[in-house]
Write a protein that holds these residues in place. Structure first.
Motif, PDB file in Angstrom:
ATOM      1  N   ILE A 131     -16.493  -7.672  -4.103  1.00  0.00           N
ATOM      2  CA  ILE A 131     -16.767  -6.462  -3.321  1.00  0.00           C
ATOM      3  C   ILE A 131     -18.282  -6.345  -3.213  1.00  0.00           C
ATOM      4  N   GLN A 132     -18.740  -6.359  -1.963  1.00  0.00           N
ATOM      5  CA  GLN A 132     -20.190  -6.316  -1.755  1.00  0.00           C
ATOM      6  C   GLN A 132     -20.633  -4.918  -1.343  1.00  0.00           C
ATOM      7  N   LYS A 133     -21.905  -4.672  -1.474  1.00  0.00           N
ATOM      8  CA  LYS A 133     -22.461  -3.394  -1.015  1.00  0.00           C
ATOM      9  C   LYS A 133     -22.130  -3.191   0.454  1.00  0.00           C
ATOM     10  N   ARG A 134     -21.765  -1.975   0.781  1.00  0.00           N
ATOM     11  CA  ARG A 134     -21.485  -1.564   2.162  1.00  0.00           C
ATOM     12  C   ARG A 134     -20.195  -2.156   2.721  1.00  0.00           C
ATOM     13  N   ASP A 135     -19.391  -2.710   1.848  1.00  0.00           N
ATOM     14  CA  ASP A 135     -18.080  -3.166   2.304  1.00  0.00           C
ATOM     15  C   ASP A 135     -17.170  -1.971   2.604  1.00  0.00           C
ATOM     16  N   ILE A 136     -16.436  -2.070   3.693  1.00  0.00           N
ATOM     17  CA  ILE A 136     -15.308  -1.167   3.910  1.00  0.00           C
ATOM     18  C   ILE A 136     -14.234  -1.615   2.944  1.00  0.00           C
ATOM     19  N   LEU A 137     -13.702  -0.658   2.179  1.00  0.00           N
ATOM     20  CA  LEU A 137     -12.809  -1.009   1.084  1.00  0.00           C
ATOM     21  C   LEU A 137     -11.377  -0.628   1.431  1.00  0.00           C
ATOM     22  N   LEU A 138     -10.503  -1.631   1.508  1.00  0.00           N
ATOM     23  CA  LEU A 138      -9.078  -1.397   1.726  1.00  0.00           C
ATOM     24  C   LEU A 138      -8.327  -1.665   0.430  1.00  0.00           C
ATOM     25  N   ILE A 139      -7.499  -0.741   0.022  1.00  0.00           N
ATOM     26  CA  ILE A 139      -6.732  -0.908  -1.212  1.00  0.00           C
ATOM     27  C   ILE A 139      -5.253  -0.850  -0.884  1.00  0.00           C
ATOM     28  N   ARG A 140      -4.537  -1.881  -1.327  1.00  0.00           N
ATOM     29  CA  ARG A 140      -3.100  -1.927  -1.089  1.00  0.00           C
ATOM     30  C   ARG A 140      -2.327  -1.564  -2.364  1.00  0.00           C
ATOM     31  N   THR A 141      -1.396  -0.618  -2.211  1.00  0.00           N
ATOM     32  CA  THR A 141      -0.482  -0.274  -3.306  1.00  0.00           C
ATOM     33  C   THR A 141       0.947  -0.657  -2.949  1.00  0.00           C
ATOM     34  N   GLY A 142       1.184  -0.910  -1.664  1.00  0.00           N
ATOM     35  CA  GLY A 142       2.544  -1.187  -1.200  1.00  0.00           C
ATOM     36  C   GLY A 142       3.332   0.062  -0.848  1.00  0.00           C
ATOM     37  N   TRP A 143       2.698   1.226  -1.098  1.00  0.00           N
ATOM     38  CA  TRP A 143       3.453   2.485  -1.023  1.00  0.00           C
ATOM     39  C   TRP A 143       3.952   2.821   0.384  1.00  0.00           C
ATOM     40  N   ILE A 144       3.071   2.792   1.371  1.00  0.00           N
ATOM     41  CA  ILE A 144       3.479   3.203   2.730  1.00  0.00           C
ATOM     42  C   ILE A 144       4.533   2.270   3.294  1.00  0.00           C
ATOM     43  N   ASP A 145       4.350   0.992   3.103  1.00  0.00           N
ATOM     44  CA  ASP A 145       5.359   0.089   3.659  1.00  0.00           C
ATOM     45  C   ASP A 145       6.693   0.257   2.951  1.00  0.00           C
ATOM     46  N   SER A 146       6.670   0.775   1.717  1.00  0.00           N
ATOM     47  CA  SER A 146       7.933   1.018   1.007  1.00  0.00           C
ATOM     48  C   SER A 146       8.702   2.180   1.619  1.00  0.00           C
ATOM     49  N   TYR A 147       8.008   3.014   2.376  1.00  0.00           N
ATOM     50  CA  TYR A 147       8.690   4.138   3.032  1.00  0.00           C
ATOM     51  C   TYR A 147       9.861   3.656   3.864  1.00  0.00           C
ATOM     52  N   TYR A 148       9.675   2.503   4.494  1.00  0.00           N
ATOM     53  CA  TYR A 148      10.662   2.038   5.467  1.00  0.00           C
ATOM     54  C   TYR A 148      11.893   1.420   4.816  1.00  0.00           C
ATOM     55  N   TYR A 149      11.838   1.217   3.496  1.00  0.00           N
ATOM     56  CA  TYR A 149      13.045   0.713   2.829  1.00  0.00           C
ATOM     57  C   TYR A 149      13.444   1.588   1.642  1.00  0.00           C
ATOM     58  N   THR A 150      12.880   2.795   1.582  1.00  0.00           N
ATOM     59  CA  THR A 150      13.177   3.702   0.463  1.00  0.00           C
ATOM     60  C   THR A 150      13.810   4.982   1.016  1.00  0.00           C
ATOM     61  N   PRO A 151      14.873   5.488   0.372  1.00  0.00           N
ATOM     62  CA  PRO A 151      15.435   6.762   0.847  1.00  0.00           C
ATOM     63  C   PRO A 151      14.386   7.871   0.747  1.00  0.00           C
ATOM     64  N   ASP A 152      14.429   8.794   1.704  1.00  0.00           N
ATOM     65  CA  ASP A 152      13.459   9.892   1.744  1.00  0.00           C
ATOM     66  C   ASP A 152      13.397  10.669   0.429  1.00  0.00           C
ATOM     67  N   GLU A 153      14.550  10.958  -0.143  1.00  0.00           N
ATOM     68  CA  GLU A 153      14.552  11.798  -1.341  1.00  0.00           C
ATOM     69  C   GLU A 153      13.845  11.094  -2.500  1.00  0.00           C
ATOM     70  N   GLU A 154      13.854   9.765  -2.458  1.00  0.00           N
ATOM     71  CA  GLU A 154      13.146   9.006  -3.487  1.00  0.00           C
ATOM     72  C   GLU A 154      11.644   8.921  -3.144  1.00  0.00           C
ATOM     73  N   PHE A 155      11.344   8.648  -1.897  1.00  0.00           N
ATOM     74  CA  PHE A 155       9.934   8.477  -1.492  1.00  0.00           C
ATOM     75  C   PHE A 155       9.138   9.758  -1.731  1.00  0.00           C
ATOM     76  N   TYR A 156       9.757  10.878  -1.392  1.00  0.00           N
ATOM     77  CA  TYR A 156       9.031  12.147  -1.449  1.00  0.00           C
ATOM     78  C   TYR A 156       9.228  12.896  -2.771  1.00  0.00           C
ATOM     79  N   ARG A 157      10.049  12.370  -3.686  1.00  0.00           N
ATOM     80  CA  ARG A 157      10.353  13.101  -4.920  1.00  0.00           C
ATOM     81  C   ARG A 157       9.060  13.496  -5.653  1.00  0.00           C
ATOM     82  N   ASP A 158       8.898  14.777  -5.879  1.00  0.00           N
ATOM     83  CA  ASP A 158       7.698  15.328  -6.552  1.00  0.00           C
ATOM     84  C   ASP A 158       6.405  15.038  -5.783  1.00  0.00           C
ATOM     85  N   PHE A 159       6.525  14.436  -4.646  1.00  0.00           N
ATOM     86  CA  PHE A 159       5.369  13.938  -3.891  1.00  0.00           C
ATOM     87  C   PHE A 159       4.237  13.468  -4.813  1.00  0.00           C
TER      88      PHE A 159
END
Lengths: 322, 322, 322, 322
Positions: free
Chosen positions: C194-222
């Motif tokens: 990671i260099q100075k002035r880099d735009i930093l993208l961090i992947r957790t997998g969370w958003i893409d999991s929305y499309y294969y996770t039931p809503d009640e699980e995805f949003y539980r306790d938010f």
């Protein structure tokens, strides 16, 4: 009679001696002068019905030629969501049995057509109707919203005063004013008496002129005809226990009070201070023509604004039953 | 009694012998059975008023806990455009004199609350009410839209039949059905007679139960209680010249006709073929409690749906005047 | 680690020693750390392009299965205004020559999809980015709105840190946290610096999991996975002159800071105080898979949020160019 | 050169010999000529970057002075949902720790600002791009919607042709036309070569003139300057394998083809038949001034329209990277 903005007196000062009905119906009241509309008043309205003729007083919404509206507000937009075309194109819903349907939505300002104002719709100082802090309006009206008016409904004995006809005009002139004494003179000429607790409808011809007047003319300077403020007028409204003032203008009063330059002082003296409900943008020409023809200027009036939770107002289609 | 979609008979066949009022009021008619609501009917309604009590029958719109709605439609959204907060933050409008105001807008389905359906809202085959081609619905309803209903207004003599009370229940059960003969038996028990040209209100308790029932229970299988189709029932509605059927359910009839699996056949037999106006999602519990208390089940009914140009329907807040 | 609301420290206190970049780019600055994205940084980004592969990082908008969204906001609604059905039904526009067309509208929250936040989108105390009074947000953001970010555009050298892959998971767990030191460890494992002035993208997998996770699980306790606040982390972001932090979560950080119970402290320490632009709800799985495959974790990043006047944010579809 | 509607030839006839790229990228293709934008083209674009200067090409959305828009469409409306005022008035959200936030929504036409058209946005006859039946557009575009364009993204080597500057004008005149040969002459004068697979940007000055021209003048007769149809021009676009045509006009071509009176024939010849993606309403004045100053008329172009599911188009803020 144009006014320098900074020279216009503040309503706190201008209305400091103006009467208030705050507390008259308890500290929790949210419907103000509609409290005058007791069952007795409903019966008095019913007793006025003679021929069974009815008149609806709302204007068209989302008319292709435009809707009359306070400058700065957007007119209503009706949008087809599903209709015959979708079924022809194979994009309808496959209801068992073959039903097809049309569905639509609307986007509109709650004050964007014939409408009732919530009592807390306008205010001055820090308080709205009944002394609630003006903060009750933030993020949706928590006290004295249109919901409470709509939940009660507006039913009573009404009288129509036709100021345009009284002055021998099809429509009053831009900025033309009149007072409660003019109302009384017009009533006398019509042969009708304004009684205590009457719902008061005033015709200027203005709104119906929208449909035959070019926009640039109708909206020029945005200066409507209407009632003007005086302490005597306010006192008269209070003494007469008027529950509801309805007109065929957008503002219900001359937009800018000519003597002082104050914007809409009657809204504040009548609605904010006395709790008198205001209804605006009614279409009154057909009703007035009929009243002139049969000589009956009073009737049962029934209006059901929508029960919009926390709403500042609601579109409505009132009905006069003669 | 579940049905294979392909085994469900088509309405073209199912209703081929069902009576039609097409042409009865001329080839240009757009209000159908509301034509029955003559001034005489208005006077008959007025004559029913005794105590002056009034009841508003609309449900709240944009309630924070949600609104009851046909699945797939979005509930109404009220949005504050300007309020006290804007003035506190220096973003209000600087009206001369110091007026402050709250303004809001709404986004809603025209069938998204207590509502009147346009006569052309649903159809089968290629034609809507009065034989107009279904293409009149494309891009906004050109014939038999809610505008024409609203322009006329709905005022007449009404009777409330309380099916839930008749069956000793607070609310009818999911999918529970009843017929016109049940209506007559309930009327007899109530001590009221359904007369020709009466506006007919039927209470099931369903809509008011929305406010104390969890969503997953209220909407489960989306199966409401309601009237069921029979040729005799349709004939009875025609013979009785019912101008308007109003219920406290979303669909006005049991959603799926149990014998055949057809979706909403009464909408088509009554509205599309006979021109009977339908109003849905009325709140009737308070009115029914009062009627049960004072024994008066008939009243003057007044409803002013909004004059939405080309609209498929309109939100409304009807008023019962006893 | 649940917290009593009243025991949660106020940000005024909590961040009183946290560094600020206010004034660093002058008193009129509205784009904050995007100032780091000089032409030199654009050239550094361009120099990272090797294969010419491109990846779009926005999520679908108005997807029939729903869109991931912060609870309380409504998902986007796309509405057909005109399409083939209208032309089949005779309700299209009669363009000379026979053109037919489809037209749509959309109703959406500006923070309702993959999005850039205006620098003034969140704040504490009485001031937003650069010390502007919070009143600049009233009725539309007058200073540091998304317009100024969009007018500049975001182009620079970016690096993707795949926290999920680093921890051997397809997607991080609800509430799972990580720090800048974890980012550095992951970068080391990926073989990227990671260099100075880099735009930093961090992947957790969370958003893409929305499309294969039931809503009640995805949003539980938010409760999303994400970065957690520490003074060292904030200092690292400042020292590294990170112009823009982008993640595949709705909040860009763990929703509720576990130690204190404060909601979104990094939004305030990084965006409000340091002027670091935040982008959220990016879809990063495909990009990460490609980076893992070819070993190239840095690239040219180009994002053009919409120039919404006074907007709190804007939907966006960023592009990674490898 | 005004035309009787009925004398205007139908596009079925007019374009019967016009070339088509249908099937060229397989029967399931939904992005058409964007297929030309291979990684090699991305690298060619990257290679054009010299100084690292960037220019965003979107116009403001919901600007207080209005947005340029095709007549009949409504301009975008940005609405504050929550802001500082709500917190001052006690109506904000009580986030633990004291965060405050501003939130907005937008209502807009998908073709209501700088935009990409879906390939199926316009058609003639019964088919859209690639031969899909026009019914794919009903109720939302199922094939060749803007989603597929947005999912791919538009990145490549672009060239700007400044027709206004070539003709010595600040802005071309209402209805002023030009051809591909004019483009080539202008390119020669600029000292740039239009290469195969270049993204082609054409400046007329029209859109930027919106901001200094009265509405009644800008919209008079709605007649923009632009390209005109000829078989040779269409053939040139096909031979040059132009993936994307972008202009600073609302229609991308002269609105009504002067010879025949046909509305937008190039939309159909280029987009419907050749699959060339169209982008409209770009703001090109600043970019053109810079190109004229440094003599560099080609650059890397990057545009990420929003991934609106089934959308007819999408607002966008493209970026030129020089």
């Amino acid at each position: 009679m144009s006014h320098n903005h900074e020279d216009v007196p503040h309503l706190n000062e201008f209305l400091k001696d103006s009467p208030k009905n705050w507390g008259k119906w308890g500290p929790d009241d949210e419907v103000g002068a509609l409290n005058y509309l007791t069952p007795e008043e409903v019966l008095r309205g019913t007793a006025a019905v003679r021929s069974g003729k009815t008149f609806t007083l709302g204007v068209p919404i989302a008319h292709p030629d435009g809707d009359p509206i306070w400058p700065g507000r957007r007119t209503a937009q009706r949008i087809s969501i599903r209709d015959r075309g979708d079924f022809l194109a194979g994009a309808g819903i496959d209801y068992a049995g073959g039903l097809q349907d049309a569905d639509d939505m609307i986007i509109m300002m709650l004050q964007g057509s014939t409408q009732y104002d919530a009592l807390a719709h306008v205010w001055y100082g820090d308080q709205v109707w009944n002394g609630y802090p003006a903060e009750v309006t933030a993020g949706g009206i928590k006290k004295a919203s249109v919901f409470t008016l709509a939940d009660k409904g507006i039913v009573g004995h009404a009288v129509l005063i036709d100021m345009a006809r009284y002055r021998g005009k099809k429509v009053l002139t831009r900025g033309e004013t009149f007072t409660h004494e003019d109302l009384l003179a017009a009533a006398a000429q019509q042969g009708v008496t304004i009684q205590k607790r009457d719902i008061l409808l005033i015709r200027t011809g203005w709104i119906d002129s929208y449909y035959y007047t070019p926009d640039e003319e109708f909206y020029r300077d945005f200066l409507e005809p209407g009632l003007t403020y005086s302490p005597e007028l306010v006192q008269w409204f209070q003494d007469m226990e008027i529950p509801n003032l309805c007109t065929d203008t957008i503002a219900n009063e001359v937009t800018i009070e000519p003597e002082t330059g104050i914007v809409l002082p009657l809204h504040l003296a009548l609605m904010r201070n006395l709790g008198i409900t205001l209804a605006e943008i009614l279409s009154l020409d057909k009703l007035a023509d009929d009243c002139a023809a049969d000589g009956q200027w009073d009737f049962l009036y029934s209006a059901g604004p929508l029960k919009v939770w926390n709403g500042t107002g609601s579109p409505v289609n009132p009905i006069a039953i003669k």
